[in-house]
Design a protein around this motif. Structure first.
Motif, PDB file in Angstrom:
ATOM      1  N   MET A   1      18.709   3.424 -10.472  1.00 43.23           N
ATOM      2  CA  MET A   1      17.749   4.497 -10.203  1.00 43.23           C
ATOM      3  C   MET A   1      18.217   5.316  -8.995  1.00 43.23           C
ATOM      4  N   SER A   2      18.134   6.643  -9.068  1.00 43.63           N
ATOM      5  CA  SER A   2      18.580   7.505  -7.988  1.00 43.63           C
ATOM      6  C   SER A   2      17.645   7.394  -6.790  1.00 43.63           C
ATOM      7  N   SER A   3      18.157   7.806  -5.611  1.00 41.42           N
ATOM      8  CA  SER A   3      17.338   7.756  -4.390  1.00 41.42           C
ATOM      9  C   SER A   3      16.127   8.672  -4.519  1.00 41.42           C
ATOM     10  N   LYS A   4      16.292   9.794  -5.240  1.00 41.45           N
ATOM     11  CA  LYS A   4      15.171  10.720  -5.451  1.00 41.45           C
ATOM     12  C   LYS A   4      14.081  10.057  -6.284  1.00 41.45           C
ATOM     13  N   SER A   5      14.489   9.325  -7.320  1.00 41.86           N
ATOM     14  CA  SER A   5      13.529   8.627  -8.164  1.00 41.86           C
ATOM     15  C   SER A   5      12.831   7.514  -7.396  1.00 41.86           C
ATOM     16  N   ARG A   6      13.598   6.813  -6.542  1.00 38.62           N
ATOM     17  CA  ARG A   6      13.028   5.759  -5.715  1.00 38.62           C
ATOM     18  C   ARG A   6      11.963   6.320  -4.781  1.00 38.62           C
ATOM     19  N   THR A   7      12.252   7.463  -4.191  1.00 38.44           N
ATOM     20  CA  THR A   7      11.292   8.083  -3.281  1.00 38.44           C
ATOM     21  C   THR A   7      10.029   8.492  -4.030  1.00 38.44           C
ATOM     22  N   ALA A   8      10.208   9.080  -5.208  1.00 36.70           N
ATOM     23  CA  ALA A   8       9.054   9.504  -6.002  1.00 36.70           C
ATOM     24  C   ALA A   8       8.207   8.308  -6.422  1.00 36.70           C
ATOM     25  N   GLU A   9       8.863   7.230  -6.817  1.00 39.54           N
ATOM     26  CA  GLU A   9       8.163   6.017  -7.228  1.00 39.54           C
ATOM     27  C   GLU A   9       7.409   5.410  -6.047  1.00 39.54           C
ATOM     28  N   THR A  10       8.059   5.401  -4.882  1.00 36.35           N
ATOM     29  CA  THR A  10       7.428   4.857  -3.678  1.00 36.35           C
ATOM     30  C   THR A  10       6.238   5.711  -3.260  1.00 36.35           C
ATOM     31  N   TYR A  11       6.395   7.018  -3.353  1.00 37.28           N
ATOM     32  CA  TYR A  11       5.300   7.943  -3.040  1.00 37.28           C
ATOM     33  C   TYR A  11       4.082   7.659  -3.910  1.00 37.28           C
ATOM     34  N   GLU A  12       4.279   7.521  -5.219  1.00 37.42           N
ATOM     35  CA  GLU A  12       3.176   7.274  -6.136  1.00 37.42           C
ATOM     36  C   GLU A  12       2.515   5.917  -5.866  1.00 37.42           C
ATOM     37  N   ARG A  13       3.329   4.933  -5.542  1.00 34.22           N
ATOM     38  CA  ARG A  13       2.782   3.589  -5.294  1.00 34.22           C
ATOM     39  C   ARG A  13       1.910   3.567  -4.045  1.00 34.22           C
ATOM     40  N   ILE A  14       2.414   4.154  -2.956  1.00 33.84           N
ATOM     41  CA  ILE A  14       1.640   4.156  -1.708  1.00 33.84           C
ATOM     42  C   ILE A  14       0.401   5.027  -1.850  1.00 33.84           C
ATOM     43  N   LYS A  15       0.542   6.158  -2.545  1.00 40.19           N
ATOM     44  CA  LYS A  15      -0.613   7.033  -2.758  1.00 40.19           C
ATOM     45  C   LYS A  15      -1.721   6.299  -3.495  1.00 40.19           C
ATOM     46  N   LYS A  16      -1.360   5.582  -4.543  1.00 36.41           N
ATOM     47  CA  LYS A  16      -2.359   4.827  -5.306  1.00 36.41           C
ATOM     48  C   LYS A  16      -3.013   3.762  -4.438  1.00 36.41           C
ATOM     49  N   ASP A  17      -2.220   3.088  -3.630  1.00 35.83           N
ATOM     50  CA  ASP A  17      -2.771   2.047  -2.768  1.00 35.83           C
ATOM     51  C   ASP A  17      -3.757   2.627  -1.748  1.00 35.83           C
ATOM     52  N   LEU A  19      -5.497   5.512  -2.189  1.00 34.40           N
ATOM     53  CA  LEU A  19      -6.669   5.961  -2.947  1.00 34.40           C
ATOM     54  C   LEU A  19      -7.559   4.790  -3.346  1.00 34.40           C
ATOM     55  N   ASP A  20      -6.950   3.672  -3.682  1.00 35.18           N
ATOM     56  CA  ASP A  20      -7.704   2.496  -4.117  1.00 35.18           C
ATOM     57  C   ASP A  20      -8.277   1.691  -2.952  1.00 35.18           C
ATOM     58  N   GLY A  21      -7.954   2.103  -1.722  1.00 36.83           N
ATOM     59  CA  GLY A  21      -8.484   1.392  -0.567  1.00 36.83           C
ATOM     60  C   GLY A  21      -7.713   0.147  -0.197  1.00 36.83           C
ATOM     61  N   ARG A  22      -6.544  -0.030  -0.768  1.00 43.95           N
ATOM     62  CA  ARG A  22      -5.721  -1.189  -0.409  1.00 43.95           C
ATOM     63  C   ARG A  22      -5.232  -1.063   1.021  1.00 43.95           C
ATOM     64  N   TYR A  23      -4.952   0.175   1.425  1.00 47.40           N
ATOM     65  CA  TYR A  23      -4.697   0.469   2.833  1.00 47.40           C
ATOM     66  C   TYR A  23      -5.928   1.190   3.359  1.00 47.40           C
ATOM     67  N   LEU A  24      -6.572   0.601   4.343  1.00 45.58           N
ATOM     68  CA  LEU A  24      -7.827   1.128   4.862  1.00 45.58           C
ATOM     69  C   LEU A  24      -7.588   2.326   5.766  1.00 45.58           C
ATOM     70  N   PRO A  25      -8.590   3.186   5.920  1.00 49.96           N
ATOM     71  CA  PRO A  25      -8.464   4.300   6.862  1.00 49.96           C
ATOM     72  C   PRO A  25      -8.053   3.801   8.248  1.00 49.96           C
ATOM     73  N   ASN A  26      -7.125   4.492   8.854  1.00 49.23           N
ATOM     74  CA  ASN A  26      -6.589   4.193  10.188  1.00 49.23           C
ATOM     75  C   ASN A  26      -5.651   2.984  10.209  1.00 49.23           C
ATOM     76  N   GLU A  27      -5.378   2.385   9.058  1.00 49.60           N
ATOM     77  CA  GLU A  27      -4.480   1.230   9.035  1.00 49.60           C
ATOM     78  C   GLU A  27      -3.028   1.692   9.190  1.00 49.60           C
ATOM     79  N   ARG A  28      -2.289   0.962  10.004  1.00 46.25           N
ATOM     80  CA  ARG A  28      -0.888   1.310  10.235  1.00 46.25           C
ATOM     81  C   ARG A  28      -0.067   1.005   8.989  1.00 46.25           C
TER      82      ARG A  28
END
Length: 233
Positions: A1-17, A19-28
């Motif tokens: 997988m290309s570095s661009k694809s890795r970044t896009a995949e990572t972006y979507e994963r963290i964004k979902k987390d 949005l779903d509250g897996r990472y709480l507001p103000n959490e590092r």
């Protein structure tokens, strides 16, 4: 997988987390931990977090790193005020520049949404249905798809993302039985398909305002970082 694809995949994963509250507001959001957990390079994580900063879901602090963006009742009120104005502008333009394809796509999106349960599970295990959330976003996107102003659409997308975070953070705390969201969606769609921009825009504004009012009336779950006050404060 290309570095661009890795970044896009990572972006979507963290964004979902977020949005779903897996990472709480103000959490590092520690780059090393995210890199190890996702089995991607620190560089891919850093680029993804930078994109999420542009989206407003992450904040970057000098010498401290990245954090999930804070939330508050005051912010939700301000967000809703701006969102209503932008969504209404987009819908008015979409109706003006309507096409047969737009009508067909809107009908299809609405049909799929109404046939999908909003929540799944039973008892204490009940939770929001991710499939419904995705279809809900698709319906609202289809509603304004023929808006002629691409900048209004970009701004609308950013505001929708912020509102979606609030909705998911407070999911399950709404008072049941007080709204028929399917009916609200149907009225908006029917007015849009009838090319009645005035009524469609009024109904959409009321729909968004009701959602915000419902969330503001909720007592949020006991999660760190939720800065909340009841509406009367």
């Amino acid at each position: 997988m290309s570095s661009k694809s890795r970044t896009a995949e990572t972006y979507e994963r963290i964004k979902k987390d977020i949005l779903d509250g897996r990472y709480l507001p103000n959490e590092r959001l520690a780059i090393d931990r995210l890199s190890e957990g996702g089995e991607v390079s620190p560089g891919a994580v850093r680029e993804a977090l930078s994109r999420l900063t542009s989206d407003g879901l992450v904040v970057a602090e000098a010498q401290r790193g990245f954090f999930a963006a804070p939330v508050s009742a005051a912010d939700l009120r301000d967000l809703t005020e701006v969102r209503v104005e932008v969504e209404v502008r987009c819908l008015a333009s979409a109706i003006e520049h309507r096409t047969l394809r737009w009508e067909a796509d809107l009908l299809a999106a609405h049909h799929q949404l109404t046939k999908t349960p909003k929540s799944i599970g039973t008892g204490r295990a009940v939770r929001m249905n991710d499939a419904w959330s995705d279809l809900h976003a698709q319906f609202h996107t289809a509603l304004v798809a023929t808006c002629a102003n691409t900048w209004w659409l970009k701004l609308r997308g950013q505001l929708f993302l912020q509102a979606e975070r609030y909705r998911r953070l407070l999911a399950g705390n709404e008072k049941a039985g007080e709204r028929d969201v399917d009916f609200e969606h149907d009225r908006i769609m029917q007015a849009a398909l009838s090319h009645d921009a005035a009524i469609a825009c009024r109904l959409l504004a009321e729909h968004l305002q009701k959602t915000a009012a419902t969330l503001l009336a909720c007592r949020p779950p006991e999660k760190a970082g939720l800065q909340w006050k009841p509406p009367e404060d």
